[in-house]
Design a protein around this motif. Structure first.
Motif, PDB file in Angstrom:
ATOM      1  N   PRO A 253       8.176  -8.949  -1.449  1.00 25.32           N
ATOM      2  CA  PRO A 253       8.706  -8.931  -2.819  1.00 25.32           C
ATOM      3  C   PRO A 253       8.139  -7.805  -3.692  1.00 25.32           C
ATOM      4  O   PRO A 253       8.661  -7.538  -4.759  1.00 25.32           O
TER       5      PRO A 253
ATOM      6  N   ASP B  37       1.348 -14.164  -8.490  1.00 24.26           N
ATOM      7  CA  ASP B  37       2.269 -15.287  -8.682  1.00 24.26           C
ATOM      8  C   ASP B  37       1.491 -16.529  -8.264  1.00 24.26           C
ATOM      9  O   ASP B  37       1.426 -16.883  -7.085  1.00 24.26           O
TER      10      ASP B  37
ATOM     11  N   SER C 168       5.343  -3.562  -0.354  1.00 27.49           N
ATOM     12  CA  SER C 168       4.051  -3.002  -0.771  1.00 27.49           C
ATOM     13  C   SER C 168       3.411  -2.255   0.387  1.00 27.49           C
ATOM     14  O   SER C 168       3.643  -2.597   1.556  1.00 27.49           O
TER      15      SER C 168
END
Ligand code: ADP
Length: 481
Positions: free
Chosen positions: A408, A426, A464
């Motif tokens: 993500p 998160d 990432s």
């Protein structure tokens, strides 16, 4: 214990005493030389004048020695002039070339004879100076001057002067120098004490302030009203140190708070579960389910404790990292093989891409731990069907290990805090994934312990790339694979 004030005073005194000694020796030696030069030049002038007179008027000299007198045949003597010369040159004597006295002034007293070597020098036509002692032990300066007649040595003229005046002058000078030296040393002692007090004053204030600062008022800072730059710098350095100490104390406090909080949640859940389970009699199956349910929380506690211990070891005074020359390719290959099952389980493709790189100086166990943490995050946060790639390559003086995922990504507001303890971008998702918020701080600690760095490139929705940069071995040529 030695006192700084005493040291300043003693050093100043020794320095000044040394300087005074050198100064005194130079002044004494200079004066002595000048006085000798003055006496010698006057003696020489007298000897030269008389010598010239005798050369022009040999008849003035009424020789004591009859043999010599007979050699002066044909010379008509003037008795009156001769007497006047004897009185004018009262301390002068004439010697024959073999050193016998042949004429003397009116007040000549007997003196020790010339040394043979000196006599030889005068015979060769040189003017010779020597110092002899009078009967009362006072020093007498003497010049021996050759008088030539048609190139041959006829007489040796000796003139003398007492050095008593010079001696008295030098004694007076020594006394004066001694008095001045004692005065200067006394002044140096007093002024160095004053200077030391002035220098130590602010330091005393600082140490008194430091002695009054205790843990409860750690926010207190040093205030020094000294107009000197150096003391201001010292005060700033002290205050900066206090700031750092306070920050480290606070972060230590937060760390303990966070750690306790992190442990409290699973422990509370565990306690509640156990209480509910023990509330009434249950079947074996129900007990089994309850234990399985609680095992998850115990595992979480074990992971948390292990990571806390790892961080504490890395942050300790003595690094646990033992570095040796390492081939990262085989280390990474091993890791990929170990984690492949986990990745497949989560339907994530895992691959390794390597380029030739130099060896690195590192601790295999700790570097393995760092890459596992990065891979564990990549596999955990990447949704099924994604890809995780480990790359090994060389860049300038570094060897780079990158863990790249198609997960993500991380939003930019989290980036400054990502490597801080217990930080989670998160929170809910990280907790669900079993994250403790200690994985990346451990990676950073390991990178630091290897004089390396950890960097991150990330794009939300795309993935990432975490890159661990380690310094390459300085002698890369034989180790390049
Ligand atoms: P955790 O145990 O929670 O994973 P870490 O220190 O390893 O703790 O990571 C800190 C936070 O950084 C994670 O909670 C997560 O939000 C984020 N993070 C780390 N790695 C990734 C990644 N590969 N993709 C997305 N988010 C990541």
């Amino acid at each position: 214990m030695k006192s700084f004030r005493g040291l300043v005073r003693q050093s100043t005194l020794v320095l000044i005493a040394g300087l005074i000694l050198i100064f005194t020796i130079l002044v004494y030696w200079g004066f002595d030389t000048l006085l000798h030069q003055y006496v010698d030049s006057r003696l020489f002038a007298l000897a030269e004048t008389l010598g010239r007179l005798i050369q022009q008027r040999p008849d003035l000299v009424l020789l004591l020695d009859e043999d010599l007198l007979s050699r002066e045949e044909g010379v008509v003597r003037n008795e009156e002039e001769s007497r006047q010369l004897r009185e004018a040159a009262h301390s002068v004597r004439l010697l024959s070339p073999d050193g016998r006295m042949v004429w003397k002034g009116s007040e000549v007293v007997s003196r020790p004879p010339m040394e043979l070597a000196a006599l030889e020098q005068v015979r060769r036509g040189e003017t010779v100076y020597d110092t002899v002692q009078a009967w009362d032990a006072s020093p007498i300066r003497r010049v021996s001057f050759p008088i030539l007649f048609q190139g041959d040595l006829r007489y040796i003229l000796q003139a003398e002067a007492s050095l008593l005046f010079s001696q008295k002058t030098l004694t007076g000078l020594s006394l004066l120098l001694m008095i001045v030296s004692v005065g200067v040393l006394a002044m140096a002692w007093v002024s160095s004490g004053w200077l030391a007090r002035k220098v130590l004053g602010p330091i005393r204030i600082l140490s008194a302030t430091a002695a009054t600062i205790s843990e409860p008022d750690a926010r207190k800072r040093f205030v020094l009203d000294a107009p000197y730059e150096e003391f201001q710098q010292l005060t700033h350095a002290f205050n900066a140190m206090m700031d750092r100490l306070q920050m480290s104390r606070e972060s230590q406090g937060y760390f303990v708070d966070y750690a306790a909080h992190e442990m409290q949640t699973p422990l509370t859940v565990l306690q509640a579960n156990l209480e509910v389970t023990l509330n009434k009699a249950r079947t074996i199956e129900e007990y089994r389910d309850a234990l399985i349910n609680n095992l998850e929380h115990v595992e979480r506690l074990v992971t948390l404790t292990r990571e806390l211990l790892t961080l504490t070891r890395l942050a300790g005074d003595r690094t646990p990292v033992r570095r040796a020359l390492l081939d990262l390719q085989s280390l990474l290959q091993e890791l990929i093989d170990e984690l492949r099952v986990l990745a497949e389980d989560r339907q994530i493709g895992l691959s390794l891409q390597v380029e030739p790189t130099p060896l690195v100086l590192g601790d295999a166990q700790w570097l393995k731990q760092a890459v596992i943490n990065l891979l564990d995050n990549a596999i955990r946060y990447t949704p099924p069907g994604g890809e995780v790639t480990v790359r090994l390559r060389a860049t300038n003086e570094w060897v780079a290990v990158s863990v790249e995922d198609t997960g993500p990504g991380i939003e930019s507001q989290h980036l400054p805090y990502l490597f801080e303890r217990f930080y989670r971008a998160d929170f809910a998702r990280a907790r669900d994934c079993g994250g403790t918020g200690l994985g990346l701080p451990i990676v950073k600690g390991i990178a630091d312990a290897h004089s390396g760095t950890i960097t991150l490139e990330t794009e939300v929705g795309k993935g990432s790339i975490f890159t661990l940069l380690l310094p390459a071995d300085k002698n890369p040529s034989p180790s390049i694979r």
